[in-house]
Design an enzyme around this catalytic site. Structure first.
Site, PDB file in Angstrom:
ATOM      1  N   HIS A 132      15.321  -8.317  -3.774  1.00  0.00           N
ATOM      2  CA  HIS A 132      14.989  -6.904  -4.148  1.00  0.00           C
ATOM      3  C   HIS A 132      13.862  -6.405  -3.364  1.00  0.00           C
ATOM      4  CE1 HIS A 132      12.002  -7.908  -7.153  1.00  0.00           C
ATOM      5  NE2 HIS A 132      12.843  -8.570  -7.443  1.00  0.00           N
ATOM      6  N   ASP A 133      13.914  -5.435  -2.780  1.00  0.00           N
ATOM      7  CA  ASP A 133      12.586  -4.666  -2.295  1.00  0.00           C
ATOM      8  C   ASP A 133      12.011  -5.292  -0.770  1.00  0.00           C
ATOM      9  OD1 ASP A 133      12.434  -2.524  -4.185  1.00  0.00           O
ATOM     10  OD2 ASP A 133      12.200  -4.251  -5.649  1.00  0.00           O
ATOM     11  N   GLY A 165      11.263 -11.256  -3.897  1.00  0.00           N
ATOM     12  CA  GLY A 165      11.145  -9.721  -4.034  1.00  0.00           C
ATOM     13  C   GLY A 165       9.954  -9.278  -3.230  1.00  0.00           C
TER      14      GLY A 165
END
Length: 261
Positions: free
Chosen positions: A121-122, A139
């Site tokens: 994520h991200d 992440g």
């Protein structure tokens, strides 16, 4: 006209571009947007608010855009953006962003994501990036253009990898890597410059010489690593050296891998 196998499931609301090929047993969620000429081999899952750029190919059993593996995630609306002409091989997983991390996982153009690698994520990934088999990008990582992540390597959360750097296989990287750096060893040591990559891209001999001198100054100069980089910026006459200086001066959540450190 797109070619869609009758066993594929395309949920209402999904947008399919022209001349796409969607193979057997694929599942495409209602918020997915596929650009023109995207190919999904068999058993591909594209979920969430996900955009796939034109002429990208996703191979069997890859899962793109699913919710993040983050205990802080509470179901907020986030997205995944993948650019053009990417090749996403078998069993790759790419997770959507989180509200706390900016809300988006973004991949640029012309990347190659080899079998079994993970993009968390991200993560923000530039153009022409190669992530080799079974590597994991945690992440909030930032990977700039033309980076290669070797097989079975791991990047710690919030790590930045500067443009043109290469991470050797079986490396665990816990701190930022300067542009054009070469990292190897199990605990990720900055061991020189990615000279092979620079030469392959046709970088001028004068710039490579300047980078060599800059690396020596970073390795052996007086003061802290940041102080050495600042002095380097005052003397730099190469855009490639300035890339390193700007990177060190940029925002970061981590320390830097340093020569010999």
């Amino acid at each position: 006209m797109s070619q869609i196998h009758p066993s594929a499931i395309i949920e209402e609301g999904a947008q399919i571009g022209e001349d796409c090929v969607i193979g057997p047993f694929c599942h495409i969620g209602p918020e997915v947007v596929l650009g023109d000429r995207v190919t999904l081999k068999s058993h591909v899952v594209v979920a969430g608010n996900t955009q796939i750029g034109e002429e990208s190919t996703i191979f069997s059993f890859a899962v793109v855009g699913e919710i993040p593996q983050d205990l802080k995630f509470k179901g907020e609306k986030c997205r995944t953006e993948i650019g053009q002409r990417n090749r996403i091989r078998e069993h790759v997983t790419i997770n959507a962003g989180t509200e706390g991390g900016g809300g988006v996982t973004r991949i640029g153009d012309d990347g190659l994501f080899m079998a079994g690698c993970h993009i968390a994520h991200d993560a923000l990934i530039g153009d022409r990036v190669i992530v080799v088999n079974s590597s994991a990008v945690a992440g909030h990582c930032v990977i700039e253009d033309d980076v290669i992540i070797g097989g079975l390597s791991g990047l710690h959360q919030f790590v930045r990898i500067g443009k043109g750097a290469i991470i050797g296989a079986l490396s665990m990287v816990t701190n930022d890597v300067i542009p054009y750096g070469l990292v190897q060893a199990p605990r990720g040591e900055l061991d020189g410059l990615n000279l092979v990559g620079l030469k392959r891209r046709g970088v001028a001999r004068a710039d490579i010489t300047a980078l060599r001198a800059a690396f020596q100054m970073l390795a052996q100069g007086e003061g802290t690593f940041s102080e050495r980089a600042k002095r380097l910026g005052e003397e730099a006459d190469s855009d490639y050296v300035r890339d390193i200086v700007d990177f060190v001066a940029g925002d970061t959540h981590r320390s830097f891998l340093t020569p010999g450190g």
